[in-house]
Design a protein around this motif. Structure first.
Motif, PDB file in Angstrom:
ATOM      1  N   ASP A   1       0.821  -1.214   0.000  1.00 33.97           N
ATOM      2  CA  ASP A   1       0.000   0.000   0.000  1.00 33.97           C
ATOM      3  C   ASP A   1       0.856   1.266   0.000  1.00 33.97           C
ATOM      4  OD1 ASP A   1      -2.164  -1.647   0.012  1.00 33.97           O
ATOM      5  OD2 ASP A   1      -2.828  -1.195   2.063  1.00 33.97           O
ATOM      6  N   LYS A   2       2.089   1.149   0.501  1.00 33.79           N
ATOM      7  CA  LYS A   2       2.980   2.303   0.528  1.00 33.79           C
ATOM      8  C   LYS A   2       3.848   2.408  -0.724  1.00 33.79           C
ATOM      9  CE  LYS A   2       4.116   3.687   5.224  1.00 33.79           C
ATOM     10  NZ  LYS A   2       3.415   4.910   4.995  1.00 33.79           N
ATOM     11  N   GLY A   3       3.660   1.482  -1.668  1.00 39.49           N
ATOM     12  CA  GLY A   3       4.439   1.540  -2.902  1.00 39.49           C
ATOM     13  C   GLY A   3       5.831   0.945  -2.811  1.00 39.49           C
ATOM     14  N   PHE A   4       6.076   0.134  -1.792  1.00 38.09           N
ATOM     15  CA  PHE A   4       7.357  -0.583  -1.722  1.00 38.09           C
ATOM     16  C   PHE A   4       7.294  -1.813  -2.627  1.00 38.09           C
ATOM     17  CE2 PHE A   4       9.689   0.740   2.323  1.00 38.09           C
ATOM     18  CZ  PHE A   4       8.945   1.882   2.541  1.00 38.09           C
ATOM     19  N   PHE A   5       8.445  -2.202  -3.159  1.00 35.68           N
ATOM     20  CA  PHE A   5       8.506  -3.413  -3.976  1.00 35.68           C
ATOM     21  C   PHE A   5       9.093  -4.566  -3.165  1.00 35.68           C
ATOM     22  CE2 PHE A   5       8.759   0.161  -6.982  1.00 35.68           C
ATOM     23  CZ  PHE A   5       7.566  -0.083  -7.652  1.00 35.68           C
TER      24      PHE A   5
END
Ligand code: ATP
Ligand code: MN
Length: 464
Positions: free
Chosen positions: A152-156
């Protein structure tokens, strides 16, 4: 047409009352009299058992004999509202198929109330108990929460290798990986082992951390996290150490230590809140069975801001506490869990993030402070657990990093790929490692880390 199976977790809904249902599971208990028998059935989908009511006018004694604790059943019947205490619905059995029996003289979980130590010896069956069912359902939900938080935070999500040729982290001893015949090792002229004959052509081990590769990801993709197993052959027989444990390691380009602390605090709070929201029955069970301060402790962590304090200030508090510690404290020592827990449980009464540790007790890659003595490290300390997270801002200055590597005598040639992050487009960045089992210890209130992983690996223990 065959009736479709309903999981027990889904059966307590009022719309199903009066319906024909099919349930399958394992018998927890059986009791009753000459007219009616009650079987508590559990299928692992929830801590709740489903009561099966068996009318002895419809079933013969002999037919029911194999239905003992641990046996497995397929039951069809009518779901009705229950008059009995402790359950809302029950199934009036019309047909029962016995999948497998469990001889009461042999089945280890025949009786209730086994100790956790006994159950550790029965790790192949302990997930069938209420306690371990609860713990491992919570473990699943926390794993899912972790992926959700970072996604949800855009981490991969990055997969770092488990087999590694670098042993520079210095985090405990490593397990070697080899295909050489240990009984007949190929030798060099000087008598040392000839690893050119080994599978990878050089010595390799199981990884103790995915961080170094994680930094390569962060300085390319911006923000990554790893979530995988790590291995440490440290011979520490403590309730908080495993030889094989799971670690979550976020690493973020352009973050400094304050961003890193903010992320760590938000992350842990998210996980705890998620567990309270999604594992209510299981947490309530553990709260009632083992530790009736568990739920308060979980809610306490959510309400409070973590204390942020330097190592130097922390040492001062410990020295002035007047407490006799097993390991004496002075500036420069590595903190033991008794010290960490004193700060958290007695002094501040909330989680503490300790920063700026002495350089000598921390890893080479941590960013050096201007005082020349400390590095920008941060450990998150928790009640009951001690250290739950270890992290830092990383040294991004190429020259400083090289001189630290040289000062420590770390073999430089193994590190060339890591150093190139500082050579080509270096950026400030920071990250941390959360021990997954330590988080589960906190959320479940269990006291021993061997009880929150299905098959623990510890010194002299790899049976299951
Ligand atoms: P400790 O001092 O407790 O041994 P550490 O300083 O070696 O921890 P790190 O190398 O910073 O720990 O690893 C990051 C996190 O991984 C720790 O904060 C902890 O939650 C977890 N961890 C470390 N070692 C173990 C282990 N042997 N078993 C389970 N979890 C561990
Ligand atoms: Mn350690």
């Amino acid at each position: 047409m065959a009736l479709k199976r309903t999981k027990i977790v889904d059966i307590f809904s009022p719309e199903l009352i009066g319906e024909q249902v099919c349930v399958k599971g394992w018998v927890r208990t059986r009791r009753g009299n000459k007219h009616v028998q009650f079987v508590a059935l559990n299928d692992g989908s929830t801590i709740k058992n489903l009561q099966i009511v068996i009318d002895l006018e419809k079933f013969g004694e002999d037919e029911l004999k194999p239905i003992t604790t641990g046996s497995s059943l397929h039951v069809e019947g009518t779901l009705v509202a229950s008059q009995g205490k402790g359950q809302t619905v029950e199934v009036q059995a019309q047909s029962i198929e016995i999948y497998g029996t469990a001889d009461p003289d042999e089945y280890p979980l025949q009786k209730k109330g086994h100790t956790l130590e006994f159950l550790r010896e029965k790790a192949h069956l302990r997930m069938r108990t209420n306690t371990f069912g609860a713990v491992f359902r919570i473990r699943h939900h926390l794993a899912f929460a972790i992926h959700k938080f970072f996604n949800d935070k855009g981490f991969f999500y990055m997969h770092t290798p488990l087999i590694t040729a670098s042993d520079c982290e210095g985090a405990g001893d490593m397990f070697q990986v080899t295909t050489l015949n240990l009984g007949d090792l190929p030798k060099n002229e000087d008598g040392s082992n000839d690893y050119t004959k080994d599978f990878f052509g050089k010595p390799t081990s199981l990884t103790v951390s995915g961080q170094l590769e994680g930094e390569l990801g962060a300085t390319s993709l911006g923000a990554i996290y790893t979530f995988g197993p790590t291995f440490r052959a440290e011979n520490s027989n403590t309730p908080r150490h495993l030889a094989e444990f799971w670690m979550i390691e976020p690493e973020v380009a352009f973050n400094d230590i304050t961003d890193n602390m903010d992320l760590a605090e938000e992350f842990i709070k998210y996980c705890v809140q998620y567990a309270l929201d999604h594992c209510k029955d299981d947490i309530e069970f553990l709260n009632q069975m083992y530790d009736n301060t568990l739920i308060d402790r979980l809610q306490g962590v959510l309400k409070q801001e973590f204390v942020r304090l330097s190592y130097t200030e922390g040492i001062k508090i410990l020295e002035e506490s007047g407490k006799k510690f097993e390991f004496p404290v002075k500036w420069g020592v590595d903190l033991q869990s008794e010290h960490e827990r004193y700060l958290v449980e007695q002094h501040f009464k909330r989680p503490v993030i300790l920063t700026d540790y002495p350089r000598e007790i921390k890893a080479f890659y941590m960013k050096q402070n201007d005082d020349g003595k400390t590095v920008r490290a941060m450990d998150v300390l928790f009640p009951q657990i001690g250290e739950i997270i270890g992290g830092s801002e990383r040294e991004e200055n190429y020259d400083k990093l090289i001189s630290e590597i040289e000062r420590r005598g770390i073999p430089m040639k193994d590190m060339w790929w890591y150093l190139e992050t500082r050579k080509f487009g270096t950026v400030p960045h920071a990250g941390f490692g959360l021990g997954f089992e330590r988080l589960i210890l906190f959320v479940t209130g269990m006291a021993n880390i061997r009880d929150v992983i299905p098959f623990p690996r510890t010194p002299n223990n790899a049976e299951f």
